[in-house]
Each structure stands twice: as structure tokens, then as C-alpha cells.
Write a protein that holds these residues in place. Structure first.
Motif, mmCIF file in Angstrom:
data_model
loop_
_atom_site.group_PDB
_atom_site.id
_atom_site.type_symbol
_atom_site.label_atom_id
_atom_site.label_comp_id
_atom_site.label_asym_id
_atom_site.label_seq_id
_atom_site.Cartn_x
_atom_site.Cartn_y
_atom_site.Cartn_z
ATOM 1 N N PHE A 13 -8.821 -10.752 -6.751
ATOM 2 C CA PHE A 13 -7.409 -10.801 -6.343
ATOM 3 C C PHE A 13 -6.572 -11.580 -7.357
ATOM 4 O O PHE A 13 -7.040 -12.568 -7.934
ATOM 5 C CB PHE A 13 -7.281 -11.462 -4.973
ATOM 6 C CG PHE A 13 -7.649 -10.541 -3.841
ATOM 7 C CD1 PHE A 13 -6.768 -9.558 -3.415
ATOM 8 C CD2 PHE A 13 -8.885 -10.644 -3.209
ATOM 9 C CE1 PHE A 13 -7.106 -8.702 -2.376
ATOM 10 C CE2 PHE A 13 -9.228 -9.783 -2.173
ATOM 11 C CZ PHE A 13 -8.342 -8.811 -1.756
ATOM 12 N N HIS A 50 -10.347 -2.723 2.383
ATOM 13 C CA HIS A 50 -9.668 -3.992 2.671
ATOM 14 C C HIS A 50 -8.889 -3.869 3.977
ATOM 15 O O HIS A 50 -8.310 -2.823 4.251
ATOM 16 C CB HIS A 50 -8.682 -4.347 1.549
ATOM 17 C CG HIS A 50 -9.332 -4.574 0.240
ATOM 18 N ND1 HIS A 50 -9.917 -5.765 -0.113
ATOM 19 C CD2 HIS A 50 -9.506 -3.751 -0.831
ATOM 20 C CE1 HIS A 50 -10.410 -5.672 -1.342
ATOM 21 N NE2 HIS A 50 -10.172 -4.450 -1.796
ATOM 22 N N ASP A 78 -8.752 -0.210 -2.386
ATOM 23 C CA ASP A 78 -8.257 -0.460 -3.743
ATOM 24 C C ASP A 78 -8.631 0.731 -4.627
ATOM 25 O O ASP A 78 -9.216 1.711 -4.150
ATOM 26 C CB ASP A 78 -8.772 -1.805 -4.276
ATOM 27 C CG ASP A 78 -10.282 -1.879 -4.341
ATOM 28 O OD1 ASP A 78 -10.923 -0.813 -4.451
ATOM 29 O OD2 ASP A 78 -10.832 -3.003 -4.277
ATOM 30 N N GLU A 79 -8.348 0.614 -5.914
ATOM 31 C CA GLU A 79 -8.590 1.756 -6.804
ATOM 32 C C GLU A 79 -10.076 2.074 -6.971
ATOM 33 O O GLU A 79 -10.445 3.193 -7.305
ATOM 34 C CB GLU A 79 -7.932 1.501 -8.164
ATOM 35 C CG GLU A 79 -6.414 1.655 -8.054
ATOM 36 C CD GLU A 79 -5.704 1.500 -9.367
ATOM 37 O OE1 GLU A 79 -6.117 0.654 -10.177
ATOM 38 O OE2 GLU A 79 -4.710 2.221 -9.572
ATOM 39 N N THR A 123 -3.676 3.467 -0.625
ATOM 40 C CA THR A 123 -4.230 2.733 -1.773
ATOM 41 C C THR A 123 -3.392 1.486 -2.048
ATOM 42 O O THR A 123 -2.161 1.553 -2.073
ATOM 43 C CB THR A 123 -4.244 3.624 -3.035
ATOM 44 O OG1 THR A 123 -4.902 4.840 -2.704
ATOM 45 C CG2 THR A 123 -4.957 2.951 -4.188
ATOM 46 N N LEU A 124 -4.091 0.370 -2.249
ATOM 47 C CA LEU A 124 -3.390 -0.896 -2.474
ATOM 48 C C LEU A 124 -2.722 -0.936 -3.839
ATOM 49 O O LEU A 124 -3.208 -0.330 -4.802
ATOM 50 C CB LEU A 124 -4.376 -2.067 -2.348
ATOM 51 C CG LEU A 124 -4.806 -2.443 -0.937
ATOM 52 C CD1 LEU A 124 -5.947 -3.445 -0.983
ATOM 53 C CD2 LEU A 124 -3.641 -3.030 -0.145
ATOM 54 N N PHE A 166 -4.441 -7.018 -7.930
ATOM 55 C CA PHE A 166 -5.772 -7.307 -8.482
ATOM 56 C C PHE A 166 -5.717 -7.594 -9.979
ATOM 57 O O PHE A 166 -4.875 -7.066 -10.698
ATOM 58 C CB PHE A 166 -6.707 -6.114 -8.234
ATOM 59 C CG PHE A 166 -6.849 -5.773 -6.781
ATOM 60 C CD1 PHE A 166 -7.735 -6.465 -5.969
ATOM 61 C CD2 PHE A 166 -6.078 -4.762 -6.221
ATOM 62 C CE1 PHE A 166 -7.853 -6.149 -4.623
ATOM 63 C CE2 PHE A 166 -6.192 -4.445 -4.881
ATOM 64 C CZ PHE A 166 -7.081 -5.142 -4.073
ATOM 65 N N PRO A 185 -1.927 -1.877 -7.369
ATOM 66 C CA PRO A 185 -2.826 -2.422 -8.409
ATOM 67 C C PRO A 185 -2.429 -3.816 -8.885
ATOM 68 O O PRO A 185 -3.280 -4.566 -9.377
ATOM 69 C CB PRO A 185 -2.727 -1.414 -9.547
ATOM 70 C CG PRO A 185 -1.817 -0.339 -9.118
ATOM 71 C CD PRO A 185 -1.292 -0.632 -7.772
ATOM 72 N N SER A 220 0.821 -1.213 0.000
ATOM 73 C CA SER A 220 0.000 0.000 0.000
ATOM 74 C C SER A 220 0.852 1.258 0.000
ATOM 75 O O SER A 220 1.838 1.347 0.725
ATOM 76 C CB SER A 220 -0.899 -0.032 1.245
ATOM 77 O OG SER A 220 -1.349 1.238 1.578
#
Lengths: 89, 178
Positions: B72, B161, B155-156, B61-62, B67, B64, B57
Motif C-alpha cells: 500500500f 480487498h 487490485d491489478e 478494480t482499485l 499501491f 493503482p 474503485s
């Protein structure tokens, strides 16, 4: 002749005193070294990061704070879960 | 007169020997007491967990790469170490046995009991050490050191999460008194 004999005896006596003193010294040193090896334990180094104000700072916690600026929905539930870290493991 | 000079010489050599003995003894005591091992595994596992979190992160934000279109990325476990530049073979003296382990679990806010996705890397033999209750005995000190970190990220698509990281460091040979 007698005088010479007495002198030699005195020399042997003195020599023995020094030998015994040396042995005692070595034994005492060995005891001390052994004692320090028993007393010494593994040194655990721990990290404690803090900011300018002295507050402790967690690197990973700052990520959560960033995420809250995007969305703070379910904050109490999330905080509750995060605070359980390490309790189960 | 001649004899006395000889005795003095022997005596001064003797004193030097005694001084060396005492000096050596003090050095040995200090070395034994303050010398190694220093257990840095706790710090190391904290840093390791931080590096994993950094890779997962950025600014809330995780990553990308975690995913794919369907959800996932199931293949992330195979490439994560490489993508994050983790090199587990940096220290000599452990042979081929990897001394690290990490596990990443993702949870949904609606279900905090069971992870929806997880992956791991490194030597998973170390993981069990984390679940053994540690007591202050010699044997327990040899167990691997574990750090668990939890954080929250999106996430985006702004889906929430919760991420749990477990990082483990073995290396008891160099860090714990044998």
C-alpha cells in the motif's frame, strides 16, 4: 347636554371593545406561533435511490457486483462482512 | 352625517390592520413550522462516501495510485483529498473548522477484524460522534452524521480487498435545531 354625555360613554365603550378584541387577537396569534415553533421539528431528508423496477439501488454496492464479475472467490464471507456495515459504528 | 363618515374611515383602516395581523400571523406560523432547519447531513454523508468509493474503485478494480511496489502507498492519505478533488472549505459560517471527516480501511479476506491499511482526511474530531449511541434528544441531534459503507474490490494483480469507508459530516449549526 345629557344626551351628548350618554353618546360619549357609548363611544368609549365601543372603543374599548375593539381594543380588547385586538389584544385578544394578538395574544391568540402569539400562542399559535409559539405552538407551531414547538411542534415543528428538524426535518430529516433521506435519500432512497431506486431503479426502473423500483428496487433500491446502492451506489457502492454496484462496485462489489462489478468486482464479483472479476472474481467471486470467498463470496459468502465477503457478503457476510459487507452486510455488517453500520452495526459496529 | 360628517361624524359617521369619519368613523367608517377609521373602522376600515382598523380592518386592514387586523387583516395584516392575521395574514402576518399565518405566514409566521407556516414559516416556523415548515421552515429551516432541514437536516441534509445524512444524504451528504452518503454522497460523500459514494464519491470516496468512486475514487477508490472503478468497475471492481482499485485505483493503482493506492499501491506502490512494496504494497500500500503510505503517502496516499496526504494526497487523496487533492487527487479526488475534495474541497472541504466550500461553505461559509464555520470559520476555519473543517466540517468533514473520512476514514478508509482495507481488510484482507483472511482477517476481517483488523485492517491491513488505513488512511483518513478532514477533521478527525468528528469521528468520535459516530460511536456515541444516538437517542432522539436535542443534544444528540447536534452530533455529526456518519455513514459507513463497505465494498469489495480487486487490485491489478487480482488480489481481493475489502474496503470500509466512514464518512462524517459535522455542520450541526445549519442542519439541526439549536
Amino acid at each position: 347636554m345629557l344626551n351628548n354625555k350618554n353618546n360619549k360613554k357609548a363611544q368609549v365603550g365601543e372603543f374599548l371593545t375593539w381594543v380588547i378584541a385586538t389584544i385578544v387577537l394578538i395574544v391568540v396569534l402569539i400562542i399559535f406561533i409559539y405552538a407551531s415553533s414547538i411542534l415543528s421539528a428538524t426535518k430529516y431528508l433521506k435519500v432512497n435511490l431506486s431503479d426502473d423496477s423500483g428496487e433500491s439501488v446502492d451506489w457502492v454496492t454496484s462496485k462489489t457486483q462489478f468486482a464479483y464479475t472479476i472474481s467471486s472467490m470467498n463470496k459468502n464471507r465477503i457478503q457476510g462482512w459487507i452486510s455488517q456495515a453500520g452495526e459496529n459504528g | 352625517m360628517r361624524d359617521k363618515r369619519g368613523t367608517d374611515k377609521i373602522l376600515s383602516i382598523y380592518w386592514f390592520v387586523v387583516l395584516t395581523l392575521i395574514g402576518g400571523g399565518v405566514f409566521a406560523m407556516v414559516y416556523v413550522f415548515y421552515g429551516p432547519p432541514y437536516d441534509v447531513r445524512e444524504i451528504e454523508s452518503e454522497i460523500f462516501a459514494g464519491r470516496i468509493a468512486d475514487c477508490l474503485s472503478r468497475q471492481g478494480t482499485l485505483n493503482p495510485n493506492l499501491f506502490v511496489e512494496e504494497g500500500f502507498n503510505q503517502e496516499i492519505g496526504n494526497t487523496f483529498s487533492e487527487d479526488c478533488n475534495f474541497n472541504f472549505n466550500v461553505e461559509e459560517g464555520y470559520g476555519d473548522e473543517i466540517q468533514y471527516f473520512y476514514k478508509v480501511e482495507f481488510y484482507e479476506v483472511t482477517d476481517l477484524e483488523y485492517p491491513v491499511f488505513s488512511f483518513y482526511g478532514g477533521n478527525n474530531n468528528w469521528e468520535m460522534d459516530c460511536y456515541i449511541k444516538k437517542e432522539n434528544s436535542k443534544e444528540y441531534r447536534k452530533l455529526a452524521k456518519c455513514t459507513e459503507k463497505r465494498f469489495y474490490a480487486l487490485d491489478e494483480d487480482k488480489n481481493q480487498h475489502l474496503i470500509k469507508i466512514l464518512s462524517v459530516i459535522g455542520k450541526s449549526e445549519k442542519n439541526a435545531k439549536q
